[in-house]
Design a protein around this motif. Structure first.
Motif, PDB file in Angstrom:
ATOM      1  N   UNK A  82      -1.456 -23.299  16.123  1.00 50.24           N
ATOM      2  CA  UNK A  82      -0.825 -23.930  15.298  1.00 50.24           C
ATOM      3  C   UNK A  82      -1.219 -23.174  13.808  1.00 50.24           C
ATOM      4  N   UNK A  83      -0.830 -23.978  12.918  1.00 48.14           N
ATOM      5  CA  UNK A  83      -1.441 -23.801  11.335  1.00 48.14           C
ATOM      6  C   UNK A  83      -1.836 -24.786  10.749  1.00 48.14           C
ATOM      7  N   UNK A  84      -2.703 -24.906  10.066  1.00 47.44           N
ATOM      8  CA  UNK A  84      -3.037 -25.952   9.082  1.00 47.44           C
ATOM      9  C   UNK A  84      -3.268 -25.228   7.782  1.00 47.44           C
ATOM     10  N   UNK A  85      -2.381 -25.522   6.785  1.00 48.51           N
ATOM     11  CA  UNK A  85      -2.755 -24.947   5.486  1.00 48.51           C
ATOM     12  C   UNK A  85      -3.156 -25.916   4.622  1.00 48.51           C
ATOM     13  N   UNK A  86      -4.468 -25.514   3.873  1.00 47.32           N
ATOM     14  CA  UNK A  86      -4.970 -26.541   3.327  1.00 47.32           C
ATOM     15  C   UNK A  86      -5.581 -25.916   1.879  1.00 47.32           C
ATOM     16  N   UNK A  87      -6.142 -26.918   0.790  1.00 45.12           N
ATOM     17  CA  UNK A  87      -6.447 -26.511  -0.366  1.00 45.12           C
ATOM     18  C   UNK A  87      -7.966 -26.965  -0.702  1.00 45.12           C
ATOM     19  N   UNK A  88      -8.923 -26.171  -1.121  1.00 39.75           N
ATOM     20  CA  UNK A  88     -10.041 -26.801  -1.783  1.00 39.75           C
ATOM     21  C   UNK A  88      -9.866 -26.724  -3.208  1.00 39.75           C
ATOM     22  N   UNK A  89     -10.248 -27.971  -3.847  1.00 45.08           N
ATOM     23  CA  UNK A  89     -10.014 -28.515  -5.151  1.00 45.08           C
ATOM     24  C   UNK A  89     -11.495 -28.686  -5.524  1.00 45.08           C
ATOM     25  N   UNK A  90     -11.921 -27.827  -6.611  1.00 46.07           N
ATOM     26  CA  UNK A  90     -13.126 -27.856  -7.356  1.00 46.07           C
ATOM     27  C   UNK A  90     -12.901 -28.334  -8.707  1.00 46.07           C
ATOM     28  N   UNK A  91     -13.505 -29.417  -9.149  1.00 49.16           N
ATOM     29  CA  UNK A  91     -13.371 -29.949 -10.674  1.00 49.16           C
ATOM     30  C   UNK A  91     -14.848 -29.592 -11.111  1.00 49.16           C
ATOM     31  N   UNK A  92     -14.862 -29.430 -12.486  1.00 50.20           N
ATOM     32  CA  UNK A  92     -16.082 -29.063 -13.187  1.00 50.20           C
ATOM     33  C   UNK A  92     -15.829 -29.883 -14.561  1.00 50.20           C
ATOM     34  N   UNK A  93     -16.650 -29.200 -15.588  1.00 45.64           N
ATOM     35  CA  UNK A  93     -16.816 -29.771 -17.246  1.00 45.64           C
ATOM     36  C   UNK A  93     -16.414 -28.334 -17.927  1.00 45.64           C
ATOM     37  N   UNK A  94     -15.401 -28.213 -18.801  1.00 44.13           N
ATOM     38  CA  UNK A  94     -15.273 -27.019 -19.556  1.00 44.13           C
ATOM     39  C   UNK A  94     -16.372 -27.210 -20.673  1.00 44.13           C
ATOM     40  N   UNK A  95     -16.876 -25.933 -21.170  1.00 44.05           N
ATOM     41  CA  UNK A  95     -17.791 -25.711 -21.987  1.00 44.05           C
ATOM     42  C   UNK A  95     -17.342 -24.166 -22.884  1.00 44.05           C
ATOM     43  N   UNK A  96     -18.091 -24.058 -23.845  1.00 39.94           N
ATOM     44  CA  UNK A  96     -17.923 -22.577 -24.517  1.00 39.94           C
ATOM     45  C   UNK A  96     -18.805 -21.707 -23.359  1.00 39.94           C
ATOM     46  N   UNK A  97     -18.285 -20.682 -23.040  1.00 42.27           N
ATOM     47  CA  UNK A  97     -19.003 -19.493 -22.255  1.00 42.27           C
ATOM     48  C   UNK A  97     -20.394 -19.171 -22.810  1.00 42.27           C
ATOM     49  N   UNK A  98     -20.302 -19.327 -24.131  1.00 40.77           N
ATOM     50  CA  UNK A  98     -21.705 -18.851 -24.828  1.00 40.77           C
ATOM     51  C   UNK A  98     -22.853 -20.067 -24.432  1.00 40.77           C
ATOM     52  N   UNK A  99     -22.378 -21.162 -23.921  1.00 45.65           N
ATOM     53  CA  UNK A  99     -23.382 -22.134 -23.348  1.00 45.65           C
ATOM     54  C   UNK A  99     -23.011 -22.655 -22.080  1.00 45.65           C
ATOM     55  N   UNK A 100     -23.052 -21.833 -20.999  1.00 40.96           N
ATOM     56  CA  UNK A 100     -22.694 -22.197 -19.791  1.00 40.96           C
ATOM     57  C   UNK A 100     -23.400 -23.613 -19.215  1.00 40.96           C
ATOM     58  N   UNK A 101     -24.661 -23.759 -19.699  1.00 35.24           N
ATOM     59  CA  UNK A 101     -25.206 -25.011 -19.271  1.00 35.24           C
ATOM     60  C   UNK A 101     -24.912 -26.283 -19.626  1.00 35.24           C
ATOM     61  N   UNK A 102     -23.887 -26.065 -20.655  1.00 29.60           N
ATOM     62  CA  UNK A 102     -23.199 -27.317 -21.326  1.00 29.60           C
ATOM     63  C   UNK A 102     -22.247 -27.716 -20.503  1.00 29.60           C
ATOM     64  N   UNK A 103     -21.584 -26.916 -19.546  1.00 31.66           N
ATOM     65  CA  UNK A 103     -20.576 -27.356 -18.648  1.00 31.66           C
ATOM     66  C   UNK A 103     -20.960 -27.475 -17.231  1.00 31.66           C
ATOM     67  N   UNK A 104     -19.902 -27.580 -16.258  1.00 29.05           N
ATOM     68  CA  UNK A 104     -20.012 -27.400 -14.730  1.00 29.05           C
ATOM     69  C   UNK A 104     -19.039 -26.404 -14.494  1.00 29.05           C
ATOM     70  N   UNK A 105     -19.263 -25.651 -13.752  1.00 24.21           N
ATOM     71  CA  UNK A 105     -18.417 -24.250 -13.526  1.00 24.21           C
ATOM     72  C   UNK A 105     -17.711 -24.625 -12.238  1.00 24.21           C
ATOM     73  N   UNK A 106     -16.430 -24.778 -12.516  1.00 20.86           N
ATOM     74  CA  UNK A 106     -15.654 -25.359 -11.157  1.00 20.86           C
ATOM     75  C   UNK A 106     -15.493 -23.920 -10.238  1.00 20.86           C
ATOM     76  N   UNK A 107     -15.184 -22.725 -10.831  1.00 21.65           N
ATOM     77  CA  UNK A 107     -15.076 -21.659  -9.898  1.00 21.65           C
ATOM     78  C   UNK A 107     -16.617 -21.337  -9.176  1.00 21.65           C
ATOM     79  N   UNK A 108     -17.740 -21.815  -9.693  1.00 20.48           N
ATOM     80  CA  UNK A 108     -18.878 -21.463  -8.764  1.00 20.48           C
ATOM     81  C   UNK A 108     -18.936 -22.649  -7.604  1.00 20.48           C
TER      82      UNK A 108
END
Length: 360
Positions: free
Chosen positions: A168-194
């Protein structure tokens, strides 16, 4: 009287990628004209016919929808092009699977069935089996079924085998949510890609599901196939999604829900096409005997990698096998074709099994 070649040609010539109504009407009219069966075309567009009597029902199953044609498969008037050459019929739907629908129609007409014989051609198989699902919801429940999807060329070139299982085939999606921030201060956000890639690492480490069907090993797979996230080069991404393709086997699923243990990650199932496994060895052997008698080659019980309507039927309690003329890699191509000799072989197999099952 229609020959298998002429009937296949007629069915293939009817466009049915956007709307299956004309093809369904043609099949229904042919059955009403050429058989004494009880024929219906339901509200979904499925064509179902029944003849014979008995405590056991056997269905010959196909579908009359097709995927969109290649430009070379359509003429200037929008009609499907059908060509015969070198013993093969070329055109959209020849292999997948109007050829075997035609073979099943002729076998249904000619067979003297051992019990109740059912013919069914569904709509919407290429959209996930929606026609078959609707028929099941309306009460379609044969005891056994021979599904005319491709089973030729698995054990050897040109041999029409009997598939007793498919993935069979099960197609699914992993959804990651984070918090945006300026890339110069990555610790101020939460990186959804990570977060998404942490989930991908979990998927990569999962064992593939596997099982055995009538002595044949069936192994699934799990793979991340797409990833999408981020909005700009200098913004910590707040959203990322990864697509997972899982090929399932009967009774086993990969534990993909484990990714939800990661902060900000959820998992969504988008499509779940069920696998198929035949649980009646006597039925599978009887069909194999019919396939052996219909050809010079030595067919075998095999497994298919692709989901079909047999999965929905099996899930609802029907014991299924797959016997069809299409060869691996033939369907959905620009030069789709089917061997006319193999179609005749399939017609004979269908008629033989209709007259041999049940065996007592």
């Amino acid at each position: 009287m229609a020959t298998l070649t002429s009937l296949t040609r007629d069915l293939v010539s009817i466009p049915s990628h956007d709307d299956e109504a004309a093809a369904g009407k043609s099949i229904r009219q042919w059955l009403e004209t050429n058989t004494d069966a009880r024929v219906t075309r339901d509200d979904h567009g499925n064509v179902i016919a029944r003849k014979g009597q008995g405590d056991t029902s056997l269905a010959l199953v196909g579908h009359h929808d097709v995927v969109p044609p290649d430009g070379s498969q359509v003429d200037t008037d929008g009609e499907y092009v059908v060509e015969e050459r070198d013993g093969r019929l070329y055109g959209r739907g020849t292999a997948d699977m109007k050829g075997c629908v035609a073979a099943a129609m002729l076998a249904f007409r000619d067979a003297d069935p051992a019990s109740e014989l059912v013919f069914a051609s569904f709509v919407g198989e290429e959209q996930g089996g929606v026609g078959c699902q609707a028929a099941i919801e309306d009460g379609f429940a044969p005891d056994y079924a021979v599904v005319g999807e491709g089973s030729t060329g698995y054990s050897g070139d040109g041999v029409t085998d009997v598939a007793v299982a498919h993935k069979g085939r099960r197609g699914s999606t992993i959804v990651a949510e984070g918090a945006a921030a300026h890339a110069s201060e990555p610790e101020a956000g939460a990186n959804a890609i990570y977060r998404a890639t942490d989930a991908v690492d979990m998927v990569r480490d999962l064992d593939f599901p596997e099982t055995t069907v009538l002595g044949h090993d069936l192994r699934g797979s799990v793979a991340v196939t797409e990833i999408d996230g981020g909005s700009a080069w200098n913004v910590i991404p707040e959203h990322c999604e990864a697509t997972v393709d899982e090929r399932t086997v009967p009774g086993e699923r990969a534990p993909l829900d484990r990714v939800e243990a990661i902060d900000g990650v959820t998992w969504r199932v988008d499509q779940d096409l069920p696998p198929m496994a035949c649980s009646d060895a006597e039925f599978a052997d009887t069909v194999l005997n019919a396939a052996t008698a219909a050809q010079d080659g030595a067919p075998e019980h095999v497994v298919k990698p692709h989901a079909t309507d047999a999965g929905w039927l099996a899930q609802a309690g029907t014991d299924c096998v797959i016997v069809g003329a299409a060869e691996p890699g033939e369907a959905h191509t620009a030069d789709e074709s089917v061997s006319l000799d193999v179609l005749e072989r399939c017609r004979e197999v269908y008629e033989r099994i209709a007259e041999a099952w049940p065996s007592h």
